[in-house]
Design an enzyme around this catalytic site. Structure first.
Site, PDB file in Angstrom:
ATOM      1  N   HIS A  39       0.866  -1.184   0.000  1.00 15.36           N
ATOM      2  CA  HIS A  39       0.000   0.000   0.000  1.00 15.36           C
ATOM      3  C   HIS A  39       0.901   1.232   0.000  1.00 15.36           C
ATOM      4  O   HIS A  39       1.231   1.779   1.060  1.00 15.36           O
ATOM      5  CB  HIS A  39      -0.914  -0.012   1.226  1.00 15.36           C
ATOM      6  CG  HIS A  39      -1.978   1.035   1.212  1.00 15.36           C
ATOM      7  ND1 HIS A  39      -3.227   0.843   1.771  1.00 15.36           N
ATOM      8  CD2 HIS A  39      -2.008   2.291   0.715  1.00 15.36           C
ATOM      9  CE1 HIS A  39      -3.952   1.936   1.632  1.00 15.36           C
ATOM     10  NE2 HIS A  39      -3.225   2.829   0.989  1.00 15.36           N
TER      11      HIS A  39
ATOM     12  N   GLU B 289      -2.531  -1.713  -3.204  1.00 17.15           N
ATOM     13  CA  GLU B 289      -3.633  -0.958  -2.607  1.00 17.15           C
ATOM     14  C   GLU B 289      -3.333   0.537  -2.660  1.00 17.15           C
ATOM     15  O   GLU B 289      -2.176   0.950  -2.691  1.00 17.15           O
ATOM     16  CB  GLU B 289      -3.811  -1.347  -1.145  1.00 17.15           C
ATOM     17  CG  GLU B 289      -4.118  -2.792  -0.898  1.00 17.15           C
ATOM     18  CD  GLU B 289      -4.270  -3.104   0.584  1.00 17.15           C
ATOM     19  OE1 GLU B 289      -4.804  -4.168   0.897  1.00 17.15           O
ATOM     20  OE2 GLU B 289      -3.849  -2.288   1.423  1.00 17.15           O
TER      21      GLU B 289
ATOM     22  N   HIS C 174      -7.862  -6.492   7.239  1.00 17.04           N
ATOM     23  CA  HIS C 174      -7.666  -5.484   8.274  1.00 17.04           C
ATOM     24  C   HIS C 174      -7.906  -6.100   9.649  1.00 17.04           C
ATOM     25  O   HIS C 174      -9.022  -6.443  10.015  1.00 17.04           O
ATOM     26  CB  HIS C 174      -8.560  -4.247   8.109  1.00 17.04           C
ATOM     27  CG  HIS C 174      -7.937  -3.017   8.727  1.00 17.04           C
ATOM     28  ND1 HIS C 174      -7.155  -2.140   8.015  1.00 17.04           N
ATOM     29  CD2 HIS C 174      -7.946  -2.561   9.995  1.00 17.04           C
ATOM     30  CE1 HIS C 174      -6.722  -1.173   8.811  1.00 17.04           C
ATOM     31  NE2 HIS C 174      -7.183  -1.417  10.026  1.00 17.04           N
TER      32      HIS C 174
END
Length: 275
Positions: A57, A88, A219
């Site tokens: 990310h 991401e 997550h």
């Protein structure tokens, strides 16, 4: 291993792939003007241990994953056929430029996960509001497809939003699982409130599947809650796990941490098969 490979005799039940998020490896490296720990080396170790994919990310401030890491991982993963490369980020910030660059170099990533995080946000903490952002997302999803990249939208567990995600052109959704993780910790996987929340995740996955979307999740999933999540939520094709896995690796080592998460996935799939 491709996340769409089926396990066992029941070809209607997809396997669940483990994609390891390497942000925290890069965060540690960035604390010093050194090249250790190496992000590419970490990718090599987790893949050798059996992980199915790599997630990064890269945020605009490069506080952990840098654009150079994205490029170096792309080169490395060309020698790892079948490994999923998931990038991401917020497509309204720096993500699209990186995707265009990789595609122009002839090495597009496999999946782009669009995440609605703010520039200074410490970590992702909510899914997309498609009523507010859908019109801007649709052309970027189409552009990703033109670049040869699958698109997953980071979404809260809202069954009513899944058809809208598909209508925008998304291929998958990634269910934001922090609420599940917090509830699992507080209720030890039991209680009416926790059961209601799990039902909402399951209903969201079912709605996504019904709409023609694939289902990812991520997550705060960890070794304590992952098997229960996999067992309860249908059709999860991929889980992206970083913080907990890297934290476990401090105690167990990267390879053993990956093995632990693979065992959790297998346990969850086995429990689902028995249900």
């Amino acid at each position: 291993m491709n996340p769409l490979v089926f396990q066992g005799a029941d070809a209607s039940r997809p396997a669940t792939a483990l994609s390891v998020n390497l942000n925290k490896v890069a965060l540690l490296r960035n604390q010093r003007n050194l090249t250790i720990p190496g992000v590419v080396r970490a990718a090599e170790l987790v893949l050798d241990a059996g992980a199915h994919g790599i997630t990064v990310h890269p945020r605009p401030d490069e506080r952990h994953i840098r654009a150079s890491d994205v490029r170096e991982l792309s080169v490395f993963l060309q020698g790892r056929p079948g490994v999923e490369y998931n990038i991401e980020g917020n497509p309204f910030h720096n993500l699209m430029d990186l995707l265009r660059e990789l595609a122009a170099a002839g090495a597009p990533c496999d999946q782009a996960t669009f995440v609605p995080d703010a520039v200074g946000q410490s970590t992702s903490d909510h899914g997309w509001d498609l009523a507010a952002d859908g019109a801007r997302l649709a052309p970027l999803i189409a552009e990703c497809h033109a670049l040869g990249v699958r698109v997953s939208l980071f979404m809260d567990p809202d069954p009513d939003a899944m058809a809208a995600a598909r209508a925008l052109g998304a291929d998958r959704v990634e269910l934001y699982t922090e609420a599940f993780a917090r509830s699992h910790l507080g209720h030890r996987g039991e209680g009416e409130a926790h059961a209601a929340l799990v039902s909402r995740y399951a209903a969201s996955a079912e709605a996504a599947l019904h709409a023609g979307l694939g289902v990812n999740a991520g997550h705060d999933l960890n070794r304590d809650n992952l098997a229960d999540f996999i067992a309860a939520v249908p059709g999860v094709q991929e889980v992206s796990i970083g913080h907990a896995l890297i934290a476990d690796a401090l105690e167990l080592g990267l390879a053993q941490a990956v093995h632990g998460y693979l065992r959790c996935i297998a346990a969850g799939l086995a429990a689902k098969a028995r249900a």
